[in-house]
Design an enzyme around this catalytic site. Structure first.
Site, PDB file in Angstrom:
ATOM      1  N   ASP A 186      29.171  34.097  64.554  1.00  0.00           N
ATOM      2  CA  ASP A 186      29.424  35.547  64.673  1.00  0.00           C
ATOM      3  C   ASP A 186      28.238  36.268  64.024  1.00  0.00           C
ATOM      4  OD1 ASP A 186      30.778  38.268  64.626  1.00  0.00           O
ATOM      5  OD2 ASP A 186      32.452  37.055  65.316  1.00  0.00           O
TER       6      ASP A 186
ATOM      7  N   HIS B  57      35.387  40.440  77.594  1.00  0.00           N
ATOM      8  CA  HIS B  57      36.018  41.716  77.969  1.00  0.00           C
ATOM      9  C   HIS B  57      35.392  42.892  77.190  1.00  0.00           C
ATOM     10  CE1 HIS B  57      39.463  42.411  74.818  1.00  0.00           C
ATOM     11  NE2 HIS B  57      38.379  41.959  74.236  1.00  0.00           N
TER      12      HIS B  57
HETATM   13  C1  LIG Z   1      37.040  41.392  70.036  1.00  0.00           C
HETATM   14  S1  LIG Z   1      36.380  40.468  68.720  1.00  0.00           S
HETATM   15  C2  LIG Z   1      37.001  38.852  69.084  1.00  0.00           C
HETATM   16  C3  LIG Z   1      37.004  37.965  67.904  1.00  0.00           C
HETATM   17  C4  LIG Z   1      37.687  36.606  68.071  1.00  0.00           C
HETATM   18  N1  LIG Z   1      37.055  35.797  69.081  1.00  0.00           N
HETATM   19  C5  LIG Z   1      39.155  36.815  68.358  1.00  0.00           C
HETATM   20  O1  LIG Z   1      39.593  36.551  69.477  1.00  0.00           O
HETATM   21  O2  LIG Z   1      39.870  37.263  67.474  1.00  0.00           O
HETATM   22  C6  LIG Z   1      34.669  40.347  69.177  1.00  0.00           C
HETATM   23  C7  LIG Z   1      33.839  39.575  68.211  1.00  0.00           C
HETATM   24  O3  LIG Z   1      32.488  39.518  68.704  1.00  0.00           O
HETATM   25  C8  LIG Z   1      31.606  39.632  67.600  1.00  0.00           C
HETATM   26  N2  LIG Z   1      30.291  40.062  68.101  1.00  0.00           N
HETATM   27  C9  LIG Z   1      29.945  41.270  68.582  1.00  0.00           C
HETATM   28  N3  LIG Z   1      28.642  41.264  68.963  1.00  0.00           N
HETATM   29  C10 LIG Z   1      28.183  40.012  68.718  1.00  0.00           C
HETATM   30  C11 LIG Z   1      26.918  39.365  68.916  1.00  0.00           C
HETATM   31  N4  LIG Z   1      25.892  40.038  69.460  1.00  0.00           N
HETATM   32  N5  LIG Z   1      26.799  38.070  68.576  1.00  0.00           N
HETATM   33  C12 LIG Z   1      27.853  37.395  68.040  1.00  0.00           C
HETATM   34  N6  LIG Z   1      29.065  37.936  67.822  1.00  0.00           N
HETATM   35  C13 LIG Z   1      29.227  39.237  68.163  1.00  0.00           C
HETATM   36  C14 LIG Z   1      32.286  40.633  66.711  1.00  0.00           C
HETATM   37  O4  LIG Z   1      31.777  40.601  65.401  1.00  0.00           O
HETATM   38  C15 LIG Z   1      33.748  40.182  66.816  1.00  0.00           C
HETATM   39  O5  LIG Z   1      34.060  39.211  65.858  1.00  0.00           O
END
Ligand SMILES: C[S@@+](CC[C@H](N)C(=O)[O-])C[C@H]1O[C@@H](n2cnc3c(N)ncnc32)[C@H](O)[C@@H]1O
Length: 428
Positions: free
Chosen positions: A294, A336
Site C-alpha cells: 500500500d 472500482h
Molecule cells: C478502497 S481501499 C481498499 C483497501 C483494501 N483492499 C480493502 O478492501 O479494504 C483502496 C486502497 O488503495 C490504496 N491506494 C490508493 N492509491 C494507491 C497506490 N497508488 N498504490 C498503492 N495503494 C494505493 C489506499 O491507500 C487504500 O488502502
C-alpha cells in the site's frame, strides 16, 4: 400560485408521448398510494417468507426485507416519498452524525434502562432543549426507541454506532464523500450529462472546493484515512467472503502446486492487512509467503498491526510490481476506485510480473447483474462515479477491462446477490 409549472420545456405537469405531445399527469396521483394494486400479492409473499424465516438463514431474511421494502414503496404516496428523500434522509444523517460526535449513543447504550432527554443532556453536556429535538427525530426515524415522553432506549443500531468502525461511517461520509455526491447534479449539468473520466475532475473537487484527487484529499487530515479505513472495514462485515467454505476453492485453485520460492498472496492496495489476516485465520493449513502492499502512510500503520509472517511493503501500484511470479496478486475494492485507463495501468503492471501458466490475478469486486442489481451496489456505483470518476462494473465491462491488459477472466465466483465476487484472471 405561479411557482408550480416551472418546466423549461413549457409543458406543465406532463411528459412527452410518442408524437412529441405532452400527456398530462393527473396530479391527484401524488397523494395516493404508489401501487395499491400490488399490495395483496406482496402481503402474501411476506406471509410466506415470514414463515420460512424461522427455518432458513440470512438469505431468507434478505428476501423478506426486500419484499417489505417493496410493500412500503407500494403503500407510500409520491408526496411522502418526496418528503422522505428530501427531508428525512439528510436530517437523520445529520442527527446520527452529531449523536456519534457527541457520544450520545454511548451514554444511551450504557445499560438498557430508559433515559430521559434531560439525563442524556447532562451526561453529554448538550443543551437539553436542543438535544430533546434531536432525540425526537432519532425516535421518529426508528434509530432509537421512544418509550415515553422525552424518554428513550437504544435499538441495536444505536448500540452498534458505539463501535468505532461503525460510528465512523457518518463523519467519514461528511469528511470526504457527501459534498461530492450532492454537487454531482451541478457538475454533470456543466459537463454535458456524461460520466466523469478523470479522478481530478469530478463532483468531488467541486463539492469540496479542492484540486486534489480523493486519496490526496484524504491525506490532508490524519483523521480522514482512519475513518475511511474503519468505514471500509465495517462495510465488509456480515457478508460472505471468498475465503469462506463453498465460495472459492482455495485449496484446489491456490494452494495446490505452490512454488514456495515466491509469495502465495500479494495483497495490492491491501490497506492495513485485514484481508491477509483473515486469510491466515481462515486457512491456517495453507502455508506460504504473504505480502501486503500500500502507500507509505498506510504501510506505516500496517506495520504495527499485522502479524510478523506478513511482509508489509510500500508500493505504488502505478509503478512496476517488484514481486515477480507470485501465485496470486489480489486486489480488493481497488479497481472500482479508478477509471478504465488507470485500471489498465494497474493490471498491466501485474501482468508484467506474472509467471505464465502459474500466476493469477484475483479481483474481489462487485459484478453488477443485467437486471435486479442490489441497491447497495448501485449506491456504491454512484459514489464511485461522483467521487472517483470510476465505477462498479458489469460482467461485460470486467471482461473488456481485463483483456485490455493482456489478461483473461477464467472464472467468476459469486456467493450471493449484492456481495463482491472473486474474479480469477490469468495471462491471456
Ligand atoms: C478502497 S481501499 C481498499 C483497501 C483494501 N483492499 C480493502 O478492501 O479494504 C483502496 C486502497 O488503495 C490504496 N491506494 C490508493 N492509491 C494507491 C497506490 N497508488 N498504490 C498503492 N495503494 C494505493 C489506499 O491507500 C487504500 O488502502
Amino acid at each position: 400560485m405561479a411557482i408550480e409549472n416551472g418546466h423549461s420545456n413549457g409543458h406543465a405537469n406532463g411528459h412527452a408521448n410518442g408524437n412529441g405531445a405532452a400527456t398530462p399527469i393527473d396530479e391527484s396521483i401524488a397523494v395516493k398510494a404508489n401501487a395499491v394494486d400490488k399490495v395483496p400479492q406482496l402481503l402474501e409473499e411476506i406471509a410466506k417468507q415470514g414463515k420460512y424465516l424461522t427455518q432458513d438463514g440470512a438469505q431468507n431474511r434478505r428476501q423478506l426485507l426486500e419484499s417489505v421494502r417493496s410493500l412500503s414503496y407500494a403503500l407510500e404516496t409520491p408526496r411522502e416519498a418526496m418528503i422522505r428523500y428530501c427531508w428525512s434522509q439528510p436530517t437523520i444523517f445529520a442527527a446520527i452524525e452529531l449523536g456519534v460526535n457527541l457520544g450520545l449513543f454511548k451514554v444511551l447504550s450504557k445499560d438498557d434502562k430508559p433515559k430521559t432527554a434531560v439525563e442524556l443532556a447532562e451526561a453529554t453536556g448538550a443543551e437539553p432543549v436542543f438535544l430533546s429535538r434531536i432525540l425526537k427525530h432519532l425516535g421518529a426515524m426508528g434509530a432509537i426507541y421512544e418509550v415515553g415522553p422525552d424518554t428513550y432506549q437504544p435499538t441495536n443500531f444505536a448500540k452498534t454506532l458505539t463501535i468505532q468502525k461503525y460510528g465512523d461511517a457518518f463523519p467519514c461520509m461528511t469528511d470526504c464523500i457527501n459534498s461530492g455526491v450532492l454537487a454531482f447534479p451541478q457538475w454533470v449539468k456543466k459537463n454535458g450529462y456524461q460520466a466523469p473520466t478523470d479522478g481530478k475532475n469530478t463532483a468531488m473537487q467541486l463539492g469540496f472546493h479542492t484540486d486534489l484527487h480523493f486519496f490526496e484529499f484524504l491525506a490532508t487530515n490524519p483523521e480522514f484515512p482512519v475513518r475511511f479505513m474503519n468505514h471500509m472495514s465495517a462495510y465488509h462485515q456480515g457478508r460472505p467472503s471468498w475465503m469462506d467454505p463453498g465460495f472459492y476453492p482455495v485449496q484446489e485453485r491456490l494452494a495446490a502446486g505452490l512454488d514456495t520460492s515466491a509469495p502465495l498472496l500479494v495483497d495490492v492496495g491491501g490497506s492495513t492487512g485485514h484481508d491477509l489476516q483473515e486469510f491466515r485465520r481462515k486457512h491456517p493449513e495453507v502455508q506460504g509467503k504473504f505480502v501486503l502492499q500500500d502507500l507509505p502512510e498506510v504501510i506505516a500503520k500496517a506495520k504495527v498491526l499485522v502479524s510478523p509472517d506478513i511482509e508489509a511493503m510500500e508500493h505504488d501500484f502505478f509503478k512496476e510490481q517488484p514481486i515477480k511470479g507470485a501465485r496470486a496478486y489480489y486486489m480488493h475494492s481497488i479497481l472500482h476506485d479508478w477509471p478504465d485507463n488507470k485500471c489498465k495501468e494497474i493490471l498491466t503492471n501485474l501482468a508484467q510480473a506474472m509467471k505464465p501458466g502459474y500466476s493469477k490475478v484475483l479481483i474481489n469486486e462487485n459484478v453488477i447483474p443485467d437486471m435486479d442489481a442490489d441497491w447497495q451496489t448501485t449506491s456504491l456505483d454512484l459514489i464511485m462515479m461522483t467521487v472517483f470518476a470510476s465505477q462498479e462494473r458489469t460482467e461485460r465491462q470486467w471482461h473488456a477491462l481485463v483483456e485490455s491488459a493482456g489478461l483473461k477472466i477464467v472464472n467468476i465466483f459469486t456467493a450471493e446477490k449484492g456481495v463482491e465476487s472473486l474474479i480469477e484472471c490469468e495471462l491471456a
